[in-house]
Design a protein around this motif. Structure first.
Motif, PDB file in Angstrom:
ATOM      1  N   THR A   7      65.176  27.680   6.826  1.00 34.20           N
ATOM      2  CA  THR A   7      65.856  26.825   7.791  1.00 34.20           C
ATOM      3  C   THR A   7      66.267  25.538   7.104  1.00 34.20           C
ATOM      4  OG1 THR A   7      64.584  27.711   9.653  1.00 34.20           O
ATOM      5  CG2 THR A   7      65.653  25.586   9.975  1.00 34.20           C
ATOM      6  N   VAL A   8      67.552  25.196   7.224  1.00 33.62           N
ATOM      7  CA  VAL A   8      68.062  23.943   6.651  1.00 33.62           C
ATOM      8  C   VAL A   8      68.616  23.097   7.792  1.00 33.62           C
ATOM      9  CG1 VAL A   8      68.519  24.815   4.342  1.00 33.62           C
ATOM     10  CG2 VAL A   8      70.249  25.109   6.097  1.00 33.62           C
ATOM     11  N   LYS A   9      68.296  21.808   7.750  1.00 36.08           N
ATOM     12  CA  LYS A   9      68.635  20.910   8.845  1.00 36.08           C
ATOM     13  C   LYS A   9      69.004  19.558   8.252  1.00 36.08           C
ATOM     14  CE  LYS A   9      66.438  18.958  13.024  1.00 36.08           C
ATOM     15  NZ  LYS A   9      65.187  18.928  13.822  1.00 36.08           N
ATOM     16  N   ALA A  10      70.134  18.988   8.686  1.00 32.26           N
ATOM     17  CA  ALA A  10      70.569  17.707   8.121  1.00 32.26           C
ATOM     18  C   ALA A  10      71.544  17.026   9.055  1.00 32.26           C
ATOM     19  CB  ALA A  10      71.209  17.906   6.743  1.00 32.26           C
ATOM     20  N   SER A  11      71.707  15.712   8.852  1.00 25.43           N
ATOM     21  CA  SER A  11      72.656  14.907   9.611  1.00 25.43           C
ATOM     22  C   SER A  11      73.517  14.118   8.642  1.00 25.43           C
ATOM     23  CB  SER A  11      71.907  13.957  10.543  1.00 25.43           C
ATOM     24  OG  SER A  11      72.808  13.131  11.251  1.00 25.43           O
ATOM     25  N   ASP A  12      74.808  14.012   8.943  1.00 26.70           N
ATOM     26  CA  ASP A  12      75.738  13.232   8.131  1.00 26.70           C
ATOM     27  C   ASP A  12      75.620  11.770   8.549  1.00 26.70           C
ATOM     28  OD1 ASP A  12      77.807  12.216   6.629  1.00 26.70           O
ATOM     29  OD2 ASP A  12      79.407  13.098   7.835  1.00 26.70           O
ATOM     30  N   GLY A  13      74.525  11.138   8.136  1.00 21.26           N
ATOM     31  CA  GLY A  13      74.250   9.781   8.571  1.00 21.26           C
ATOM     32  C   GLY A  13      75.285   8.776   8.125  1.00 21.26           C
ATOM     33  N   ALA A  14      75.956   9.029   6.997  1.00 22.77           N
ATOM     34  CA  ALA A  14      76.973   8.107   6.497  1.00 22.77           C
ATOM     35  C   ALA A  14      78.353   8.410   7.058  1.00 22.77           C
ATOM     36  CB  ALA A  14      77.022   8.160   4.969  1.00 22.77           C
ATOM     37  N   ASP A  15      78.452   9.415   7.907  1.00 20.81           N
ATOM     38  CA  ASP A  15      79.734   9.799   8.514  1.00 20.81           C
ATOM     39  C   ASP A  15      80.798  10.051   7.447  1.00 20.81           C
ATOM     40  OD1 ASP A  15      81.256  10.507  10.680  1.00 20.81           O
ATOM     41  OD2 ASP A  15      82.030   8.485  11.019  1.00 20.81           O
ATOM     42  N   GLU A  16      80.408  10.802   6.413  1.00 19.92           N
ATOM     43  CA  GLU A  16      81.346  11.066   5.325  1.00 19.92           C
ATOM     44  C   GLU A  16      82.330  12.179   5.666  1.00 19.92           C
ATOM     45  OE1 GLU A  16      80.067  11.157   1.387  1.00 19.92           O
ATOM     46  OE2 GLU A  16      78.411   9.755   1.655  1.00 19.92           O
ATOM     47  N   TYR A  17      81.913  13.104   6.537  1.00 20.16           N
ATOM     48  CA  TYR A  17      82.801  14.206   6.889  1.00 20.16           C
ATOM     49  C   TYR A  17      83.479  13.879   8.219  1.00 20.16           C
ATOM     50  CZ  TYR A  17      80.537  16.626   3.115  1.00 20.16           C
ATOM     51  OH  TYR A  17      80.073  16.971   1.878  1.00 20.16           O
ATOM     52  N   THR A  18      84.719  13.495   8.146  1.00 19.72           N
ATOM     53  CA  THR A  18      85.418  12.976   9.321  1.00 19.72           C
ATOM     54  C   THR A  18      86.507  13.905   9.828  1.00 19.72           C
ATOM     55  OG1 THR A  18      86.876  11.737   7.838  1.00 19.72           O
ATOM     56  CG2 THR A  18      84.961  10.581   8.734  1.00 19.72           C
ATOM     57  N   GLY A  19      86.781  15.004   9.155  1.00 22.05           N
ATOM     58  CA  GLY A  19      87.775  15.968   9.622  1.00 22.05           C
ATOM     59  C   GLY A  19      88.749  16.361   8.542  1.00 22.05           C
ATOM     60  N   GLY A  20      88.993  17.676   8.439  1.00 18.67           N
ATOM     61  CA  GLY A  20      89.976  18.178   7.483  1.00 18.67           C
ATOM     62  C   GLY A  20      89.400  18.600   6.154  1.00 18.67           C
ATOM     63  N   GLU A  21      88.164  18.217   5.831  1.00 24.17           N
ATOM     64  CA  GLU A  21      87.586  18.617   4.563  1.00 24.17           C
ATOM     65  C   GLU A  21      87.415  20.144   4.535  1.00 24.17           C
ATOM     66  OE1 GLU A  21      85.926  14.502   5.574  1.00 24.17           O
ATOM     67  OE2 GLU A  21      86.203  16.413   6.616  1.00 24.17           O
ATOM     68  N   THR A  22      87.619  20.734   3.382  1.00 32.52           N
ATOM     69  CA  THR A  22      87.511  22.187   3.252  1.00 32.52           C
ATOM     70  C   THR A  22      86.427  22.566   2.255  1.00 32.52           C
ATOM     71  OG1 THR A  22      89.259  22.210   1.566  1.00 32.52           O
ATOM     72  CG2 THR A  22      89.927  22.555   3.855  1.00 32.52           C
ATOM     73  N   ASP A  23      85.919  23.790   2.419  1.00 38.29           N
ATOM     74  CA  ASP A  23      84.884  24.335   1.534  1.00 38.29           C
ATOM     75  C   ASP A  23      83.744  23.337   1.352  1.00 38.29           C
ATOM     76  OD1 ASP A  23      86.335  26.664   1.252  1.00 38.29           O
ATOM     77  OD2 ASP A  23      87.413  25.939  -0.500  1.00 38.29           O
ATOM     78  N   VAL A  24      83.160  22.929   2.472  1.00 38.88           N
ATOM     79  CA  VAL A  24      82.123  21.899   2.464  1.00 38.88           C
ATOM     80  C   VAL A  24      80.754  22.550   2.258  1.00 38.88           C
ATOM     81  CG1 VAL A  24      80.977  20.113   3.818  1.00 38.88           C
ATOM     82  CG2 VAL A  24      83.462  20.367   3.927  1.00 38.88           C
ATOM     83  N   LEU A  25      80.089  22.163   1.172  1.00 41.34           N
ATOM     84  CA  LEU A  25      78.739  22.645   0.905  1.00 41.34           C
ATOM     85  C   LEU A  25      77.752  21.918   1.806  1.00 41.34           C
ATOM     86  CD1 LEU A  25      76.716  24.269  -0.859  1.00 41.34           C
ATOM     87  CD2 LEU A  25      76.662  22.286  -2.389  1.00 41.34           C
ATOM     88  N   LEU A  26      76.989  22.671   2.602  1.00 41.28           N
ATOM     89  CA  LEU A  26      76.000  22.070   3.489  1.00 41.28           C
ATOM     90  C   LEU A  26      74.606  22.056   2.853  1.00 41.28           C
ATOM     91  CD1 LEU A  26      77.022  23.591   6.949  1.00 41.28           C
ATOM     92  CD2 LEU A  26      77.943  21.590   5.760  1.00 41.28           C
ATOM     93  N   ALA A  27      74.244  23.120   2.168  1.00 36.62           N
ATOM     94  CA  ALA A  27      72.904  23.196   1.577  1.00 36.62           C
ATOM     95  C   ALA A  27      72.876  24.305   0.537  1.00 36.62           C
ATOM     96  CB  ALA A  27      71.847  23.450   2.645  1.00 36.62           C
ATOM     97  N   THR A  28      71.921  24.203  -0.386  1.00 38.72           N
ATOM     98  CA  THR A  28      71.704  25.226  -1.411  1.00 38.72           C
ATOM     99  C   THR A  28      70.227  25.615  -1.383  1.00 38.72           C
ATOM    100  OG1 THR A  28      73.466  24.369  -2.828  1.00 38.72           O
ATOM    101  CG2 THR A  28      71.816  25.763  -3.858  1.00 38.72           C
ATOM    102  N   VAL A  29      69.966  26.905  -1.194  1.00 41.52           N
ATOM    103  CA  VAL A  29      68.600  27.394  -1.022  1.00 41.52           C
ATOM    104  C   VAL A  29      68.233  28.275  -2.223  1.00 41.52           C
ATOM    105  CG1 VAL A  29      67.025  28.577   0.543  1.00 41.52           C
ATOM    106  CG2 VAL A  29      69.033  27.406   1.456  1.00 41.52           C
ATOM    107  N   PRO A  30      67.078  28.025  -2.857  1.00 41.06           N
ATOM    108  CA  PRO A  30      66.703  28.820  -4.033  1.00 41.06           C
ATOM    109  C   PRO A  30      66.174  30.202  -3.665  1.00 41.06           C
ATOM    110  CG  PRO A  30      64.986  27.219  -3.542  1.00 41.06           C
ATOM    111  CD  PRO A  30      66.111  26.951  -2.573  1.00 41.06           C
ATOM    112  N   VAL A  31      66.508  31.196  -4.480  1.00 45.52           N
ATOM    113  CA  VAL A  31      66.011  32.556  -4.282  1.00 45.52           C
ATOM    114  C   VAL A  31      65.418  33.081  -5.585  1.00 45.52           C
ATOM    115  CG1 VAL A  31      67.659  33.110  -2.452  1.00 45.52           C
ATOM    116  CG2 VAL A  31      68.251  33.617  -4.817  1.00 45.52           C
TER     117      VAL A  31
END
Length: 732
Positions: free
Chosen positions: A285-309
């Motif tokens: 489970t990955v959980k996060a908030s964009d506290g700096a409001d960096e993603y404001t609309g239109g961004e593409t291919d946005v990486l949210l998280a990377t999980v090790p396997v």
């Protein structure tokens, strides 16, 4: 998606939610200084001219935050109310008394060019005061008119290789700037016709999810380890405030999520400061908030998280996604298409990638039928998945055997349809039955509906009504994957309402009674179920094995976490054991010291903990596998009783009287949604969501927050600080 440390501090994610001062959006407000676009003497607005030599910095045809410009240098934006590229136009929009930044990095030698040009597609009337270059209002550079092509001599700029150029929103009235292109030029230049494609703004209630938006699991493997990236294809125009996403690996014999002390998911800079992750071998489970409001609309291919396997063996498997929360800046849930990934990439897993074997809405039902003093209970699966059905082991439990019981005796067994008749078995006691079978002939194929698995005989013992419930030990498709249907209990007789209250059932000579320490709990509450024998027979009590069953696990369940166990009184403390599934707790103990003697009353046998899951009421019953006297070990014929637990869902409250004022102009006053005194609903819309976390960060130092410590002290330590922001984040 590349990261840029000049604007973000990438902290390694931990298993605990974290936040640091550098992540706060207030840090980004008014950011100016060395390395920004300088606007000293000589900067100005040049007139239109003829042909010129130009070098493109960015035309915004394929712009994304954290990506690269046309020169190969970093580009990004943050803090603006809107910062998005569409149709080749970069739109920057400030909110009143807010700021933001747009940055682009020079890569290469540009010393042969004499000016920088900002080709504008449009602007608001007040853009000249709403935006600055290096701290100087854009209107001052453009002689009051911000339109056409704004030209700035390179002699007044730092244009060295690797230098950053930054356009800021001023702490001023809201304004809009639409940039068609940024370029270096020398010689004369012709005016550029700006692109004027408009980006529609969703109206209230309109779906904000971008057409064809997808959320993908993207595995990468090298040797015996790898990662899974969680990638959102495009951020809607209403931005992205935060997320909670679950990942699941279908076959951990092939690959599993990495676990161990200190192992966690990693998050990009935008999410690294307010984030958490939890990993088991099969789920993450990955959980996060964009506290700096960096993603404001239109961004593409946005990486949210990377999980090790880690790779455990040969073969192939899938990693799939499910969304708990994925919200835009308005708190609206986004609904992208979920795309599973293959491990290793490019392989064909046993099950089609992205397909959960269990058909949505599938149920496993107990269907009683009664005629006179006997009857049956059919076990029915509503739909077989496309991957077939290989076999099952299912337990049935009757809550009140004084009303009905499973038929027992020599030669009595469950019956199975032909598909399962050759490889099957059953065991029956009065209160429980186990049916087990395998489809050895592969007769059950995918897509079949209302499939009968087994029929169990019952006898009617008395008046009243009771329930028969199910629990699954195994239910597998042809690939060996466990199916997870919704369990549906049945009423005996059919259509009746079971008797569920202590004291309303017909007692026997000896009664086994489940008692709750509290009959009503809240959603975050717990209760203890104490199993009591109302009287011990004269022959004493040597030991017991009992099953405690919760009829509806959507209301309450037993705690199945590590270390969860039943409690036993001193008489049984030395020889005992307990085991739990969500629906059933099995308690087993022996009176090795012969402490329990005949004639004792209200003897506590065991206590099991129950946790709330959702609103409603559910039966909690007890059934007997063994309950024996001392000496010969004769069975004690006790009547098993049923109790009812109710989980109360508090009515959402918007407490504004005596509460704090609005944290931001245009919003409702904060509300206390559950009556605990914490006003976590900062935007006053009646619910706690990711936008409340962002507002908390924005206004943490404001008087409306610091002057109302009692209302915003989430962790109860007597002050309001970043720890309270983390506590609010963990409430979502």
């Amino acid at each position: 998606m590349t990261e840029h440390s000049d604007y973000h501090t990438a902290d390694e994610a931990t298993e605990e939610s974290t936040i640091d001062d550098a992540s706060r959006r207030t840090f980004l407000k008014g950011t100016v200084g060395a390395g920004l676009l300088a606007t000293g003497a000589g900067a100005g607005l040049f007139g239109s001219a003829t042909a010129a030599e130009t070098l493109l910095v960015d035309d915004f045809d394929d712009w994304s935050h954290g990506g690269s410009n046309a020169m190969g240098g970093y580009t990004g934006a943050g803090g603006f109310a809107t910062a998005s590229a569409s149709g080749g136009v970069m739109t920057l929009e400030t909110a009143a008394e807010e700021t933001g930044w747009f940055a682009t990095t020079i890569s290469g030698d540009v010393s042969s060019y004499d000016r920088l040009e900002l080709v504008l597609a449009g602007s608001s009337d007040n853009a000249g005061e709403a935006f600055t270059l290096g701290g100087t209002p854009l209107g001052d550079l453009a002689d009051g008119s911000v339109s056409g092509t704004v030209q700035i001599p390179t002699s007044s700029l730092d244009v060295s290789d690797g230098a950053q150029m930054q356009l800021n929103g001023a702490w001023a009235p809201a304004g809009t700037l639409e940039i068609d292109a940024i370029r270096f030029a020398s010689g004369d230049s012709e005016p550029t016709e700006p692109t004027t494609e408009e980006t529609p703004t969703p109206t209230d209630g309109e779906e904000t999810t971008v057409d064809e938006m997808s959320l993908s699991a993207v595995p990468s493997v090298s040797g015996d380890s790898g990662t899974v990236d969680v990638v959102l294809s495009e951020v809607p125009s209403t931005g992205l405030s935060g997320f909670e996403i679950d990942l699941s690996i279908a076959d951990t014999d092939v690959a599993a999520f990495e676990t161990g002390r200190g192992v966690s998911a990693e998050f990009p800079d935008a999410f690294s400061s307010i984030s958490s992750s939890s990993l088991s071998e099969s789920t993450a489970t990955v959980k996060a908030s964009d506290g700096a409001d960096e993603y404001t609309g239109g961004e593409t291919d946005v990486l949210l998280a990377t999980v090790p396997v880690v790779i455990n063996g040969d073969g192939a498997t899938t990693v799939s996604l499910s969304i708990t929360k994925l919200q835009d800046d308005d708190g609206t849930e986004l609904d992208p298409t979920l795309v599973s990934g293959s491990i290793p990439p490019g392989t064909e897993p046993t099950t089609e990638p992205g397909t959960d074997p269990t058909v949505e809405g599938t149920t496993l039902s107990a269907a009683p039928s009664v005629s006179g003093d006997s009857g049956t209970v059919d076990v029915v699966l509503s739909e077989v998945p496309s991957t077939g059905l290989s076999g099952f082991e299912i337990d049935l439990s009757i809550a009140d055997t004084s009303v009905a019981a499973f038929e027992t005796g020599r030669g009595v067994s469950a019956e199975f349809p032909e598909a399962f008749s050759s490889i099957s078995s059953s065991s029956l006691s009065e209160s429980t039955a186990t049916v087990k079978a395998s489809d050895g002939a592969d007769a059950i194929t995918g897509g079949e509906t209302d499939v009968l698995l087994a029929t169990v005989p019952i006898v009617m013992n008395g008046d009243g009504a009771t329930t028969v419930s199910l629990s699954i030990t195994k239910l597998q498709d042809d690939d060996g994957t466990e199916l997870d249907p919704t369990l549906v209990s049945g009423s005996i007789p059919p259509g009746t309402e079971p008797t569920t209250t202590d004291g309303e059932q017909t007692p026997g000579e000896f009664n086994l009674i489940p008692r709750l320490d509290v009959e009503n709990i809240n959603l975050d509450g717990t209760a203890d179920v104490s199993i009591t024998l109302d009287e011990v027979p004269e022959a004493g009590l040597s030991g017991f094995e009992l099953d405690v069953t919760i009829a509806d696990t959507s209301v309450a369940a037993f705690d199945t976490g590590r270390g969860a166990s039943a409690e036993f009184p001193e008489a049984f403390s030395s020889i005992n054991s307990s085991s739990f599934t969500e629906s059933t707790a099995t308690v087993k103990a022996s009176d090795g010291a012969d402490a329990i003697t005949g004639g004792e009353t209200d003897v506590l046998l065991a206590t099991v903990p129950v946790v709330a899951v959702g609103g409603g009421s559910t039966d909690i019953s007890v059934s007997i596998t063994k309950l024996q006297t001392d000496g010969a070990g004769d069975p004690i014929d006790a009547v098993t009783m049923v109790t009812t637990l109710t989980v109360d869902v508090p009515t959402t409250t918007t407490t504004t009287q005596d509460g704090p004022g609005t944290v931001e102009e245009g919003l409702s006053r904060p509300s206390d949604t559950d009556g605990d005194g914490f006003f976590g609903d900062l935007n006053g819309n009646g619910r706690i969501e990711y936008m409340d976390v962002i507002l908390f960060i924005d206004h943490l130092d404001d008087q409306v927050i610091q002057g109302n410590v009692d209302a915003f002290d989430a962790d109860g330590d007597g002050d309001v600080d970043l720890n309270d922001v983390v506590a609010l984040f963990d409430m979502i």
